[in-house]
Design a protein around this motif. Structure first.
Motif, PDB file in Angstrom:
ATOM      1  N   PRO A 172      13.460  84.198 106.240  1.00  0.00           N
ATOM      2  CA  PRO A 172      12.833  84.732 107.281  1.00  0.00           C
ATOM      3  C   PRO A 172      11.124  85.633 107.633  1.00  0.00           C
ATOM      4  N   THR A 173      11.113  86.642 106.532  1.00  0.00           N
ATOM      5  CA  THR A 173      10.571  87.812 106.273  1.00  0.00           C
ATOM      6  C   THR A 173       9.172  87.176 106.254  1.00  0.00           C
ATOM      7  N   THR A 174       9.620  86.438 104.813  1.00  0.00           N
ATOM      8  CA  THR A 174       8.819  86.105 103.819  1.00  0.00           C
ATOM      9  C   THR A 174       7.904  84.705 104.000  1.00  0.00           C
ATOM     10  N   GLY A 175       9.175  83.593 104.581  1.00  0.00           N
ATOM     11  CA  GLY A 175       8.569  82.310 104.875  1.00  0.00           C
ATOM     12  C   GLY A 175       8.926  81.828 103.317  1.00  0.00           C
ATOM     13  N   VAL A 176       9.402  82.695 102.279  1.00  0.00           N
ATOM     14  CA  VAL A 176       9.544  81.927 101.123  1.00  0.00           C
ATOM     15  C   VAL A 176      10.787  81.223 100.534  1.00  0.00           C
ATOM     16  N   PRO A 177      10.362  79.785 100.173  1.00  0.00           N
ATOM     17  CA  PRO A 177      11.303  78.790 100.038  1.00  0.00           C
ATOM     18  C   PRO A 177      12.321  79.709  98.900  1.00  0.00           C
ATOM     19  N   VAL A 178      14.191  79.398  98.942  1.00  0.00           N
ATOM     20  CA  VAL A 178      14.666  80.356  98.108  1.00  0.00           C
ATOM     21  C   VAL A 178      15.421  79.227  97.387  1.00  0.00           C
ATOM     22  N   ARG A 179      15.663  77.831  98.108  1.00  0.00           N
ATOM     23  CA  ARG A 179      16.599  76.956  97.694  1.00  0.00           C
ATOM     24  C   ARG A 179      16.546  75.791  98.242  1.00  0.00           C
ATOM     25  N   ALA A 180      15.494  74.569  98.083  1.00  0.00           N
ATOM     26  CA  ALA A 180      15.874  73.349  98.618  1.00  0.00           C
ATOM     27  C   ALA A 180      16.431  72.484  98.354  1.00  0.00           C
ATOM     28  N   ASN A 181      16.958  71.437  99.088  1.00  0.00           N
ATOM     29  CA  ASN A 181      17.129  69.931  98.216  1.00  0.00           C
ATOM     30  C   ASN A 181      16.672  68.800  99.087  1.00  0.00           C
ATOM     31  N   LYS A 182      15.898  68.112  98.969  1.00  0.00           N
ATOM     32  CA  LYS A 182      15.536  67.408  99.785  1.00  0.00           C
ATOM     33  C   LYS A 182      15.826  65.513  99.298  1.00  0.00           C
ATOM     34  N   ARG A 183      16.340  65.348 100.458  1.00  0.00           N
ATOM     35  CA  ARG A 183      17.524  63.935  99.505  1.00  0.00           C
ATOM     36  C   ARG A 183      16.305  62.436 100.529  1.00  0.00           C
ATOM     37  N   ALA A 184      16.206  61.483  99.711  1.00  0.00           N
ATOM     38  CA  ALA A 184      15.890  60.626 100.575  1.00  0.00           C
ATOM     39  C   ALA A 184      16.506  59.522  99.845  1.00  0.00           C
ATOM     40  N   GLN A 185      16.856  58.081 100.756  1.00  0.00           N
ATOM     41  CA  GLN A 185      16.826  56.471  99.818  1.00  0.00           C
ATOM     42  C   GLN A 185      16.032  55.523  99.588  1.00  0.00           C
ATOM     43  N   ILE A 186      15.794  55.078  99.029  1.00  0.00           N
ATOM     44  CA  ILE A 186      15.211  53.714  99.111  1.00  0.00           C
ATOM     45  C   ILE A 186      15.685  52.412  99.253  1.00  0.00           C
ATOM     46  N   ASN A 187      15.340  51.696 100.700  1.00  0.00           N
ATOM     47  CA  ASN A 187      16.066  50.769 101.203  1.00  0.00           C
ATOM     48  C   ASN A 187      15.655  49.405 100.967  1.00  0.00           C
ATOM     49  N   ILE A 188      15.968  48.324 100.980  1.00  0.00           N
ATOM     50  CA  ILE A 188      15.036  47.131 101.154  1.00  0.00           C
ATOM     51  C   ILE A 188      15.553  46.365 101.995  1.00  0.00           C
TER      52      ILE A 188
END
Length: 522
Positions: free
Chosen positions: A377-393
């Motif tokens: 919160p002080t610096t706004g630096v991402p210290v960990r992240a998980n971006k998860r997305a699914q492709i469907n038809i």
């Protein structure tokens, strides 16, 4: 005045000054404001700033994991059975993200850059060999073509004949490498012969290795720290044009790699993702600690992909009134050349239960399928992240294609990805050093107050001791006065034997009586 008294007065004066100054600084927040202003100037996208080089070439390793849904009952599904899928993965790649052609624009208040991504396969983090492992899944090129020509009897009939002649079905079996990085599709090749603008190679990540997705222009944050890293435009446009409302087409927030300092738990963070061709928002979920660094976890709420009935603001993401999907889904066909591609979270996490129930083999779980960002919160630096997305038809019955006659509307999962990063140890050391400086400077008035409190204790001790010593002196003087009085009475007192017998009695000793002198005279 004695030396001890001078010391007490000095301690008292110093104590009073420390407390007054310290409390005044705490109330005025002077040092906190100073260090915050300094940090705001340091965290900008300008040459020589503390974060510019790491923004261009992030040091923490990024990993991209791909999971595929292998269909195990194709024949049964085509005649009406419920589809059954088995998750296969991960196939893990190290992702190198570098910003190139970085250029200051508009008097250095903004900076333009291209985000290049390169993927290198990691066998030790994968379940198998992507060049060998085969996956049976939806034939995306065939479904894309069928959706493109539906509504035209002549074109539909022609494509149906082509599909039968080259053996192109509704499902296909391909290796992981082919599905990701591309293969020459026979149906697309047939169409490309008469339509040169049609690409005959298809892959979910085709032309996305070692390439970029267009020019981004970012705010540097010099004019306002709240604008740090905010996307001003993408591909020369400040708005996209894929959706049906200005609000939906707005480019809001950053690209997910940088966030302004001094985050609040109450604020809503926006991230523009070019993969979805839209901005999404994230909200605070909880406090976490990553490698000793405190962080706020932000995650997309259910409302991001909610239906227009549940969230009216999402109506602009409906391709048409007839193509509004339920909660948990986003049809991205407008930015995928018309292909019936639907985005969601993995295993339809946060989606309506009916989508999960329609496919056997799906088990949405928060710990495995949630997207989140852990930000200091002080610096706004991402210290960990998980971006998860699914492709469907989106598959359904299409007029002119007899093979689809037995199908109902189904959102069919093809693959989901997990893009993850955790701050590296070298960055942890630098960030901890910066946070220590911020903490010490911000709390310096409290240190002054603490010293004042210590001096106050010393002052009280000195006062108590001085008071005790003063009382001791008075007691000694009083005692001397009491014992000195009898010396004047000795002249009026004599010692005489009681009797001659007692005086000479050797057994009983000598007895002495005290008789006032006045009595003797009488």
């Amino acid at each position: 005045m004695t030396r001890r008294s001078c010391a007490i007065y000095v301690v008292g004066i110093v104590c009073a000054h420390l407390l007054i100054i310290g409390i005044g600084l705490v109330v005025a927040q002077v040092f906190r404001t100073l260090i915050h202003n300094r940090l705001k100037k340091e965290i900008t996208l300008t040459e020589g700033s503390r974060v510019f080089e790491t923004w261009k070439n992030p040091p923490p390793p990024v990993f991209m994991e791909y999971f595929f849904f292998n269909v195990t009952n194709v024949d049964e599904f085509l005649v009406g059975a419920k589809p059954v899928v088995a998750q296969v993965g991960p196939y893990t790649y190290r992702e190198y993200r570098v910003k190139v052609n970085v250029t200051a624009v508009e008097n250095a208040t903004k900076v333009s850059a291209y985000n290049t991504k390169t993927f290198v396969f990691l066998r030790e983090k994968s379940v198998g060999d992507p060049a060998v492992d085969a996956i049976t899944t939806i034939n995306i090129p065939a479904w894309a073509v069928m959706n493109k020509v539906k509504g035209s009897f002549w074109k539909s009939s022609m494509v149906s004949i082509w599909m039968n002649s080259i053996g192109s079905g509704l499902f296909t079996t391909r290796t992981v490498d082919e599905l990701l990085w591309g293969y020459k599709d026979p149906l697309l090749s047939r169409i490309a012969a008469s339509s040169p603008d049609v690409e005959e190679v298809f892959g979910l990540m085709y032309k996305k290795n070692g390439t970029h997705d267009g020019e981004f222009v970012y705010h540097t944050g010099e004019q306002s720290y709240m604008d740090y890293g905010r996307v001003e435009s993408w591909r020369g446009q400040s708005q996209v044009s894929f959706w049906t409302s200005n609000q939906s087409n707005s480019i809001n927030g950053t690209d997910g790699s940088a966030f302004h300092p001094f985050l609040s738990k109450d604020e809503r963070l926006y991230v523009f993702t070019s993969d979805l061709c839209r901005s999404i928002h994230m909200e605070f979920e909880k406090d976490v600690v990553v490698k000793g660094i405190p962080a706020y976890r932000f995650t997309p709420p259910r409302s991001v992909f909610a239906s227009k009935e549940e969230n009216p603001a999402n109506e602009g993401f409906c391709v048409s009134p007839q193509e509004c999907l339920g909660t948990g889904l986003l049809k991205v066909s407008p930015c995928r050349k018309g292909a019936p591609v639907v985005a969601s979270f993995p295993h339809f996490y946060l989606a309506d239960h009916k989508y999960v129930a329609a496919i056997e083999g799906l088990t949405p779980k928060r710990e495995h399928h949630q997207t989140y960002l852990d930000l200091n919160p002080t610096t706004g630096v991402p210290v960990r992240a998980n971006k998860r997305a699914q492709i469907n038809i989106l598959i359904n019955r299409i007029s002119g294609f007899p093979k689809t006659r037995g199908l109902n509307d189904t959102i069919f999962p093809v693959m989901f990805l997990n893009e993850s990063v955790v701050i590296d140890d070298a960055s942890v050391a630098r960030l901890n050093k910066l946070l220590l400086i911020v903490t010490v400077v911000s709390n310096f008035p409290l240190i002054i107050v603490g010293l004042g409190a210590i001096m106050l204790v010393v002052f009280i001790i000195l006062l108590v001791r001085a008071h005790k010593q003063k009382n001791e002196v008075k007691r000694i003087v009083f005692t001397k006065a009491v014992y000195a009085a009898p010396t004047t009475a000795e002249e009026d007192t004599s010692y005489t034997p009681v009797s001659d017998k007692e005086k000479d009695d050797p057994q009983n000793g000598t007895y002495i009586g005290l008789t006032p002198t006045a009595d003797l005279k009488s």
